[in-house]
Design an enzyme around this catalytic site. Structure first.
Site, PDB file in Angstrom:
ATOM      1  N   ASP A   5       0.915  -1.229   0.074  1.00 57.29           N
ATOM      2  CA  ASP A   5      -0.006  -0.033  -0.252  1.00 57.29           C
ATOM      3  C   ASP A   5       0.985   1.274   0.007  1.00 57.29           C
ATOM      4  O   ASP A   5       2.087   1.293   0.856  1.00 57.29           O
ATOM      5  CB  ASP A   5      -0.917   0.041   1.272  1.00 57.29           C
ATOM      6  CG  ASP A   5      -2.136   0.797   1.138  1.00 57.29           C
ATOM      7  OD1 ASP A   5      -1.894   1.894   0.601  1.00 57.29           O
ATOM      8  OD2 ASP A   5      -3.142   0.651   1.411  1.00 57.29           O
ATOM      9  N   ASP A   6       0.563   2.206  -0.947  1.00 59.85           N
ATOM     10  CA  ASP A   6       1.380   3.588  -0.839  1.00 59.85           C
ATOM     11  C   ASP A   6       1.194   4.526   0.361  1.00 59.85           C
ATOM     12  O   ASP A   6       1.971   5.328   0.769  1.00 59.85           O
ATOM     13  CB  ASP A   6       0.979   4.153  -2.036  1.00 59.85           C
ATOM     14  CG  ASP A   6      -0.419   4.729  -2.168  1.00 59.85           C
ATOM     15  OD1 ASP A   6      -1.118   3.834  -1.941  1.00 59.85           O
ATOM     16  OD2 ASP A   6      -0.699   5.884  -2.430  1.00 59.85           O
ATOM     17  N   ASP A  24      -3.109  -3.297  -2.387  1.00 60.44           N
ATOM     18  CA  ASP A  24      -3.837  -2.000  -2.404  1.00 60.44           C
ATOM     19  C   ASP A  24      -4.215  -1.953  -4.123  1.00 60.44           C
ATOM     20  O   ASP A  24      -3.385  -2.035  -4.655  1.00 60.44           O
ATOM     21  CB  ASP A  24      -3.196  -0.999  -1.932  1.00 60.44           C
ATOM     22  CG  ASP A  24      -3.910   0.441  -1.829  1.00 60.44           C
ATOM     23  OD1 ASP A  24      -5.324   0.358  -1.816  1.00 60.44           O
ATOM     24  OD2 ASP A  24      -3.390   1.474  -2.098  1.00 60.44           O
ATOM     25  N   MET A  42      -5.272   1.355  -5.301  1.00 62.31           N
ATOM     26  CA  MET A  42      -4.989   2.777  -5.777  1.00 62.31           C
ATOM     27  C   MET A  42      -3.436   3.072  -5.249  1.00 62.31           C
ATOM     28  O   MET A  42      -3.344   3.490  -4.167  1.00 62.31           O
ATOM     29  CB  MET A  42      -5.921   3.684  -5.043  1.00 62.31           C
ATOM     30  CG  MET A  42      -7.470   3.739  -5.680  1.00 62.31           C
ATOM     31  SD  MET A  42      -7.668   4.777  -6.972  1.00 62.31           S
ATOM     32  CE  MET A  42      -7.359   6.410  -6.002  1.00 62.31           C
ATOM     33  N   ASP A  98       8.110 -70.244 -13.881  1.00 63.66           N
ATOM     34  CA  ASP A  98       8.735 -69.440 -15.064  1.00 63.66           C
ATOM     35  C   ASP A  98       8.162 -70.108 -16.400  1.00 63.66           C
ATOM     36  O   ASP A  98       8.239 -71.331 -16.296  1.00 63.66           O
ATOM     37  CB  ASP A  98      10.369 -69.683 -14.917  1.00 63.66           C
ATOM     38  CG  ASP A  98      10.993 -69.084 -15.782  1.00 63.66           C
ATOM     39  OD1 ASP A  98      11.595 -67.975 -15.538  1.00 63.66           O
ATOM     40  OD2 ASP A  98      11.016 -69.437 -17.151  1.00 63.66           O
ATOM     41  N   ILE A  99       8.052 -69.250 -17.355  1.00 60.91           N
ATOM     42  CA  ILE A  99       7.195 -69.782 -18.457  1.00 60.91           C
ATOM     43  C   ILE A  99       8.462 -70.525 -19.213  1.00 60.91           C
ATOM     44  O   ILE A  99       9.723 -69.993 -19.285  1.00 60.91           O
ATOM     45  CB  ILE A  99       6.831 -68.608 -19.431  1.00 60.91           C
ATOM     46  CG1 ILE A  99       5.911 -67.930 -18.300  1.00 60.91           C
ATOM     47  CG2 ILE A  99       6.001 -69.181 -20.576  1.00 60.91           C
ATOM     48  CD1 ILE A  99       5.204 -66.559 -18.843  1.00 60.91           C
ATOM     49  N   ASN A 127       8.255 -64.376 -28.018  1.00 65.06           N
ATOM     50  CA  ASN A 127       8.840 -62.973 -28.384  1.00 65.06           C
ATOM     51  C   ASN A 127       9.283 -62.891 -29.732  1.00 65.06           C
ATOM     52  O   ASN A 127       8.994 -62.301 -30.614  1.00 65.06           O
ATOM     53  CB  ASN A 127       9.806 -62.461 -27.222  1.00 65.06           C
ATOM     54  CG  ASN A 127       9.014 -61.725 -26.236  1.00 65.06           C
ATOM     55  OD1 ASN A 127       7.974 -61.183 -26.143  1.00 65.06           O
ATOM     56  ND2 ASN A 127       9.916 -61.735 -25.079  1.00 65.06           N
ATOM     57  N   GLU A 145       9.656 -62.981 -16.722  1.00 70.27           N
ATOM     58  CA  GLU A 145       8.555 -64.155 -17.085  1.00 70.27           C
ATOM     59  C   GLU A 145       8.743 -65.110 -15.996  1.00 70.27           C
ATOM     60  O   GLU A 145       8.441 -66.180 -16.044  1.00 70.27           O
ATOM     61  CB  GLU A 145       8.508 -64.718 -18.379  1.00 70.27           C
ATOM     62  CG  GLU A 145       9.936 -64.790 -19.107  1.00 70.27           C
ATOM     63  CD  GLU A 145      10.771 -65.918 -18.660  1.00 70.27           C
ATOM     64  OE1 GLU A 145      11.858 -65.603 -17.637  1.00 70.27           O
ATOM     65  OE2 GLU A 145      10.391 -66.974 -19.092  1.00 70.27           O
TER      66      GLU A 145
END
Ligand code: GH3
Ligand code: MG
Length: 459
Positions: free
Chosen positions: A9-10, A53, A55, A329-330, A337, A372
């Site tokens: 504020d001034d 402020d 103004m 395990d696969i 893949n 896997e």
């Protein structure tokens, strides 16, 4: 809630008055007497809140606000514009400049602290949120940026007011942006609140029947509504009610006669806070989940399983109950893949994981151990049961072929399983190593089979 507040504020006495009021409440106050100084201060060490402020010579408050909101260093700092009492247009202009709230001069203590607290709470939420977002994106999880506006538009508000004129006025404003439910009776309202997920409740404190403050207090008492923001509408002459409300913990208020802009701003602030809060909680759960589960399969991850197994073994030591572990395990997965591509490989891994999930009990813990490779931990299970489970799982995999997600390819998949049971004074690593040895034996002996390792050296 301690916080750093910048007062701009001034007029020196204006600054001093605000500084004195805020300091009494233990806020750290910094001051600036013109726009450029305020901006510099804000850029160099961003405060938590700015009281600005309108103004001022050189650069007015609107311009300062615009610059603050344009700069990423300061855009997140809430700004409260301090305007002259009569200037309704100032408010609109302030909002357009990006102000978060406004106060009129002479600044009333109740309004000052209610607004400061409300915006600081919002900022706290947002800061926390930004921090978590940063951590999450550092970890490469969760992306939320675009949802915000959508969420705000669909906010749900419960309006509790028995004044027809006021209900009409407010719903006109809200209807464009929010889902509004109007309730005139306090008891009904309470029932409604307990059952559904509102983002904000707006309560008129001058409702003729029942006691609106009692409802406010109940909302704060019940667990499921404790965090729900309460915005109250209060008559100018009802200062006592307002003070009581603030003590009970209402989030903010709007004075009658209602200034529509004010209502819009305060509604938005409360909804934002609620939604940030909800999202923080949601993201917390999400990141907890992400931290313990494997993203491809939804099974627990290796780190979680090992910690859990360690805890189980500790407990087993005390109550002498066996813990069995199997590793599967696969077989020849590399071929999948190589022949059909990595995506089909991923489909098989997902399908494999879901068959494991279906095949084990709720208390068993299934985890993706590696690419896997999967582990199932079975508390309170001896080796004969565990090898039965292993054999059942093996068959569930081998007996029915797998399909890729497009439904184009059909694949016969088998797996090898090693299974073992805990011995006294054993840690997770030793147990897993023995299961792994059994798995290796199953592979060596021709795959698509279960090998049991009793852990008995003589066996
Ligand atoms: P074995 O019967 O001896 O287990 O043979 P295998 O081909 O299954 O075993 P190997 O260890 O030679 O190959 C496993 C392959 O699994 C290698 C790796 O690229 C692949 N893999 C690991 N993780 C993933 C995954 O998340 N997705 C896909 N599609 N493949 C994966
Ligand atoms: Mg394999």
């Amino acid at each position: 809630m301690s916080a750093r507040i910048l007062v701009v504020d001034d007029v020196i006495p204006n600054v001093k008055i605000l500084e004195a009021k805020l300091s009494v409440e233990y806020y750290d106050v910094e001051t600036a007497y013109n726009g450029p100084d305020a901006l510099e201060l804000a850029y160099n060490s961003p405060p938590d809140l700015i009281l600005l402020d309108v103004m001022m010579p050189q650069m007015d408050g609107f311009e300062v606000c615009r610059r603050l909101k344009k700069d990423p260093r300061t855009a997140h700092i809430p700004v409260i514009m301090v305007t002259a009492l009569s200037e309704a247009t100032d408010r609109v202009q302030g909002l357009e400049a990006g102000a978060d709230d406004f106060l009129t001069k002479p600044v009333d203590d109740i309004a000052l602290f209610a607004r400061v607290k409300s915006l600081l709470r919002l900022k706290m939420m947002m800061d926390e949120f930004r921090l978590r977002e940063e951590t999450s994106s550092d970890l490469g999880v969760i992306n939320t940026s675009e949802e915000e506006e959508v969420a705000i538009r669909h906010a749900r508000i419960l309006l509790i007011d028995d004044n027809e004129y006021s209900v009409d006025q407010i719903t006109k404003v809200y209807d464009e942006e929010y889902d509004v439910v109007v309730e005139r009776n306090m008891d009904e309202a309470q029932a409604l609140l307990r059952g559904s997920d509102f983002d904000l409740v707006v309560i008129s404190l001058d409702a003729a029947e029942n006691d609106p403050l009692r409802l406010c207090s109940r909302i704060r008492t019940f667990e499921e509504t404790r965090q729900l923001p309460i915005l109250t509408l209060v008559d100018e002459v009802d200062k006592d009610k307002l003070m009581k409300g603030l003590e009970i913990g209402i989030s903010d208020y709007v004075m009658r006669p209602i200034d529509i802009n004010e209502l819009i701003v305060r509604t938005r602030t409360q909804i934002l806070r609620k939604q940030y809060q909800d999202r923080l909680r949601h993201n917390y759960h999400r990141s907890m989940e992400l931290a313990v589960t494997d993203s491809l399969t939804g099974l627990y991850n290796r780190r979680y399983m090992t910690n859990h197994l360690e805890a189980l073994l500790q407990r087993a030591k005390m109550d002498y109950k066996p813990v069995s572990v199997l590793i599967m395990d696969i077989d020849f997965f590399k071929n999948v893949n190589d022949t059909h591509g990595h995506d089909v490989g991923d489909d098989v891994i997902q399908g494999f994981a879901s068959r494991i999930g279906v095949g084990v009990r709720g208390v068993d813990l299934a985890c993706r151990y590696g690419g896997e490779e999967f582990v199932v931990v079975m508390p309170d299970t001896d080796l004969s049961i565990a090898s039965g489970v292993s054999e059942r799982l093996r068959r569930q995999i081998a007996d029915q072929s797998f399909k890729d997600s497009k439904g184009m390819i059909e694949l016969d998949i088998t797996c090898s399983i090693g299974v073992t049971v805990s011995r006294e004074q054993e840690d997770a690593a030793t147990l897993l190593k023995r299961a792994d040895e059994a798995l290796y034996a199953a592979k060596r002996d021709g795959r698509n089979r279960v090998v049991v390792n009793s852990g008995n050296v003589a066996a």
